[in-house]
Design a protein around this motif. Structure first.
Motif: not given
Length: 153
Positions: A37, A66-67, A70-73
């Motif tokens: 990210s 987007y995941g 933004n570091g969520n995936r």
């Protein structure tokens, strides 16, 4: 993204004492500390890219993209990482760096599919559909970015 080439870092490392490793890591901002990210956001910002355009041109579902950004995936697929790199107009060096940061294998010239992707990246191609057409024409698996497998059949 003003980073030193590997040969310069190797030269610096030849004189770093083991007890000064953390200082080296902090000063040289090595990839081991960077998340995928952070890498993408730095690259996108440094190159003046529009995030929405990158996602659109990657052909990756926006929620997934987007995941990643933004570091969520966690654990993005290699094909989707390659697609994001292509959408960012990355060269081969930056593409392989992104893949390594993500814990994925870099593009390898001895693998036919990877070689085809490398050729397209080196030609400056940033359209996933053009690259997939090239792969398909040469009977290689296309980049799996969304439900695009049906698009070429």
């Amino acid at each position: 993204m003003n980073e030193k080439p590997t040969y310069e870092l190797d030269k610096i490392l030849s004189s770093v004492e083991p007890e000064h490793f953390n200082r080296y890591r902090n000063e040289e901002n090595t990839d081991s500390q960077m998340t995928i990210s952070e890498f993408f956001n730095s690259y996108i910002g440094h190159n003046g890219l529009e995030l929405s355009n990158v996602i659109k041109h990657s052909d990756i579902p926006s929620g997934y993209a987007y995941g990643i950004l933004n570091g969520n995936r966690a654990n993005p697929s290699r094909d989707r990482m390659i697609a994001l790199c292509i959408a960012c107009h990355m060269n081969l060096t930056d593409t392989n760096r992104a893949l390594k940061i993500a814990g994925l294998s870099p593009l390898y010239s001895k693998v036919s599919r990877d070689a085809a992707i490398i050729i397209m990246i080196n030609q400056g191609e940033s359209d996933i559909h053009v690259i997939n057409e090239f792969l398909y024409t040469h009977k290689l698996d296309i980049l799996s970015t969304s439900n695009n497998k049906e698009a070429l059949q």
